[in-house]
Design a protein around this motif. Structure first.
Motif, PDB file in Angstrom:
ATOM      1  N   TRP A  15     -80.727 100.395  32.931  1.00 49.93           N
ATOM      2  CA  TRP A  15     -79.389 100.058  33.395  1.00 49.93           C
ATOM      3  C   TRP A  15     -78.651 101.356  33.666  1.00 49.93           C
ATOM      4  CZ3 TRP A  15     -76.731  95.680  34.646  1.00 49.93           C
ATOM      5  CH2 TRP A  15     -77.362  94.470  34.369  1.00 49.93           C
ATOM      6  N   MET A  23     -79.612  95.633  41.911  1.00 45.54           N
ATOM      7  CA  MET A  23     -80.899  96.124  41.417  1.00 45.54           C
ATOM      8  C   MET A  23     -81.543  97.001  42.485  1.00 45.54           C
ATOM      9  SD  MET A  23     -84.189  94.063  40.011  1.00 45.54           S
ATOM     10  CE  MET A  23     -85.689  94.954  39.628  1.00 45.54           C
ATOM     11  N   ARG A  40     -80.946  98.559  37.201  1.00 46.05           N
ATOM     12  CA  ARG A  40     -79.884  97.589  37.462  1.00 46.05           C
ATOM     13  C   ARG A  40     -78.533  98.230  37.168  1.00 46.05           C
ATOM     14  NH1 ARG A  40     -84.046  94.136  36.109  1.00 46.05           N
ATOM     15  NH2 ARG A  40     -84.088  92.238  37.332  1.00 46.05           N
ATOM     16  N   PRO A  72     -87.531 100.152  38.051  1.00 49.81           N
ATOM     17  CA  PRO A  72     -86.391  99.305  38.392  1.00 49.81           C
ATOM     18  C   PRO A  72     -85.123  99.729  37.635  1.00 49.81           C
ATOM     19  CG  PRO A  72     -88.316  97.968  37.855  1.00 49.81           C
ATOM     20  CD  PRO A  72     -88.648  99.386  37.504  1.00 49.81           C
ATOM     21  N   GLU A 128     -78.016  91.239  43.361  1.00 50.76           N
ATOM     22  CA  GLU A 128     -78.796  90.168  42.737  1.00 50.76           C
ATOM     23  C   GLU A 128     -77.931  88.928  42.562  1.00 50.76           C
ATOM     24  OE1 GLU A 128     -82.212  91.316  39.745  1.00 50.76           O
ATOM     25  OE2 GLU A 128     -80.299  92.086  39.036  1.00 50.76           O
TER      26      GLU A 128
END
Length: 141
Positions: A77, A139, A108, A106, A129
């Motif tokens: 994150w 994301m 976010r 990934p 998202e």
């Protein structure tokens, strides 16, 4: 951008300058959304601060902001990315994001509805998202 931009690990002593910067940076968007509360905007940062995942942004050696990359089960994150308003628009945010996002999987984040920061995130490949009346959750894959 001709300024020197550095990142250093955050320390507990960095919390209050980050708290005050957060309040200043977020105020216009929170007021526009009818959500500005001077105590809450500061307390949320105090409650969420994790120095082990946070970097302080230094521009020409001086405190200029913060950024956090918190590990999650499915990636990271990106949080608490605040840059002094007097330094925005000079490529500093782009330089910081390029460093922070290098070699990550990934990632976010959430950004306030209508925030100009969303354009910066989209340039780095973040896509929406979901959204609610206050936040847009994005994301990058």
């Amino acid at each position: 951008m001709t300024s020197s931009v550095e990142l250093r690990p955050a320390e507990l002593g960095d919390l209050e300058p980050i708290v005050e910067l957060r309040a200043a940076v977020m105020r216009p968007d929170l007021e526009r959304l009818g959500r500005y509360d001077p105590h809450r905007v500061r307390q949320r940062m105090r409650d969420a601060f994790q120095p082990e995942h946070t970097s302080v942004i230094l521009v020409d050696g001086a405190f200029a902001g913060s950024v956090a990359l918190r590990p999650a089960d499915d990636g990271h994150w990106l949080e608490h990315f605040y840059l002094d308003p007097t330094l925005q628009g000079r490529g500093i945010g782009t330089a910081v994001l390029a460093r922070v996002l290098a070699d990550t999987g990934p990632v976010r984040l959430n950004v306030l509805q209508g925030s100009p920061a969303r354009r910066l995130y989209e340039r780095f490949g973040f896509a929406q998202e979901r959204a609610d009346p206050v936040d847009v959750f994005m994301m990058r894959g």
